[in-house]
Scaffold this motif. Structure first.
Motif, PDB file in Angstrom:
ATOM      1  N   GLY A 140       0.816  -1.213   0.000  1.00 51.54           N
ATOM      2  CA  GLY A 140       0.000   0.000   0.000  1.00 51.54           C
ATOM      3  C   GLY A 140       0.848   1.260   0.000  1.00 51.54           C
ATOM      4  O   GLY A 140       0.552   2.224  -0.727  1.00 51.54           O
ATOM      5  N   LEU A 141       1.918   1.261   0.781  1.00 45.91           N
ATOM      6  CA  LEU A 141       2.827   2.407   0.788  1.00 45.91           C
ATOM      7  C   LEU A 141       3.544   2.556  -0.545  1.00 45.91           C
ATOM      8  O   LEU A 141       3.781   3.666  -1.019  1.00 45.91           O
ATOM      9  N   ARG A 142       3.884   1.438  -1.127  1.00 39.90           N
ATOM     10  CA  ARG A 142       4.604   1.479  -2.407  1.00 39.90           C
ATOM     11  C   ARG A 142       3.720   2.038  -3.518  1.00 39.90           C
ATOM     12  O   ARG A 142       4.198   2.740  -4.403  1.00 39.90           O
ATOM     13  N   VAL A 143       2.434   1.760  -3.456  1.00 37.70           N
ATOM     14  CA  VAL A 143       1.520   2.238  -4.494  1.00 37.70           C
ATOM     15  C   VAL A 143       1.263   3.732  -4.348  1.00 37.70           C
ATOM     16  O   VAL A 143       1.289   4.471  -5.330  1.00 37.70           O
ATOM     17  N   CYS A 144       1.011   4.208  -3.125  1.00 37.82           N
ATOM     18  CA  CYS A 144       0.607   5.623  -3.021  1.00 37.82           C
ATOM     19  C   CYS A 144       1.465   6.455  -2.074  1.00 37.82           C
ATOM     20  O   CYS A 144       1.320   7.658  -2.045  1.00 37.82           O
ATOM     21  N   ASP A 145       2.336   5.853  -1.283  1.00 38.28           N
ATOM     22  CA  ASP A 145       3.265   6.573  -0.411  1.00 38.28           C
ATOM     23  C   ASP A 145       2.566   7.522   0.575  1.00 38.28           C
ATOM     24  O   ASP A 145       2.977   8.655   0.766  1.00 38.28           O
ATOM     25  N   ARG A 146       1.473   7.056   1.166  1.00 33.82           N
ATOM     26  CA  ARG A 146       0.798   7.811   2.224  1.00 33.82           C
ATOM     27  C   ARG A 146       0.650   6.908   3.441  1.00 33.82           C
ATOM     28  O   ARG A 146       0.187   5.780   3.335  1.00 33.82           O
ATOM     29  N   ARG A 147       1.018   7.415   4.602  1.00 32.26           N
ATOM     30  CA  ARG A 147       0.963   6.626   5.835  1.00 32.26           C
ATOM     31  C   ARG A 147      -0.453   6.217   6.212  1.00 32.26           C
ATOM     32  O   ARG A 147      -0.646   5.216   6.885  1.00 32.26           O
ATOM     33  N   LEU A 148      -1.426   6.979   5.786  1.00 28.86           N
ATOM     34  CA  LEU A 148      -2.815   6.643   6.068  1.00 28.86           C
ATOM     35  C   LEU A 148      -3.163   5.256   5.522  1.00 28.86           C
ATOM     36  O   LEU A 148      -3.858   4.472   6.171  1.00 28.86           O
ATOM     37  N   VAL A 149      -2.648   4.949   4.341  1.00 31.11           N
ATOM     38  CA  VAL A 149      -2.903   3.642   3.729  1.00 31.11           C
ATOM     39  C   VAL A 149      -2.349   2.529   4.604  1.00 31.11           C
ATOM     40  O   VAL A 149      -2.997   1.504   4.816  1.00 31.11           O
ATOM     41  N   LEU A 150      -1.171   2.734   5.122  1.00 34.05           N
ATOM     42  CA  LEU A 150      -0.545   1.745   6.011  1.00 34.05           C
ATOM     43  C   LEU A 150      -1.462   1.417   7.177  1.00 34.05           C
ATOM     44  O   LEU A 150      -1.718   0.242   7.471  1.00 34.05           O
ATOM     45  N   TRP A 151      -1.983   2.419   7.833  1.00 32.45           N
ATOM     46  CA  TRP A 151      -2.791   2.172   9.032  1.00 32.45           C
ATOM     47  C   TRP A 151      -4.179   1.643   8.695  1.00 32.45           C
ATOM     48  O   TRP A 151      -4.769   0.923   9.490  1.00 32.45           O
ATOM     49  N   ILE A 152      -4.692   1.955   7.515  1.00 31.99           N
ATOM     50  CA  ILE A 152      -5.968   1.354   7.098  1.00 31.99           C
ATOM     51  C   ILE A 152      -5.791  -0.133   6.838  1.00 31.99           C
ATOM     52  O   ILE A 152      -6.626  -0.950   7.237  1.00 31.99           O
TER      53      ILE A 152
END
Length: 137
Positions: free
Chosen positions: A73-85
């Motif tokens: 998820g981080l690799r696709v969009c590089d936003r920490r929010l994705v990581l925690w979702i």
């Protein structure tokens, strides 16, 4: 749009990794698959009688699933929010499993702690892609 794709790919990757590790765990203990799991009482007896190695594999699946899904998820969009979702989705799936069937307390704690640890490790390992670099290259 990339955020949504990061969430979708991350959650899909996490659930796939968890399923693969769980199948490997059940391959070690084949009688789990052979029994009827439609009856709640029978399923509870199966869960109580599971050996500790299968339980460790199940917890390893949560750690690896959260790590792999969060990293993707981080690799696709590089936003920490994705990581925690992604981590929250892994925790939700894990809690659904341990709260509906009788599991030891240490497993209930690990269902919350290990995905958070996996997500934190993914954040630590992840590096921001350079402009023009392929997402998964």
């Amino acid at each position: 749009m990339r955020t949504l794709l990061g969430i979708l790919f991350g959650v899909f990757a996490a659930m796939t990794i968890i399923e693969v590790v769980n199948r490997a765990a059940f391959a070690l203990y084949p009688s789990l698959v052979a029994l009827d799991s439609a009856d709640a009482g029978t399923l509870a007896k199966i869960v109580i009688s599971m050996p500790i190695s299968v339980r460790f594999f199940m917890m390893l699946g949560l750690l690896l699933g959260a790590f792999g899904g969060a990293w993707l998820g981080l690799r696709v969009c590089d936003r920490r929010l994705v990581l925690w979702i992604v981590v929250a989705a892994v925790i939700a799936v894990g809690l659904a499993g341990v709260l509906t069937l009788p599991h030891p307390v240490w497993m209930k704690v690990c269902v919350v702690v290990l995905p958070v640890l996996g997500g934190a490790l993914a954040a630590r390992v992840h590096r921001k892609p350079y402009p023009g670099e392929a997402l998964l290259g």
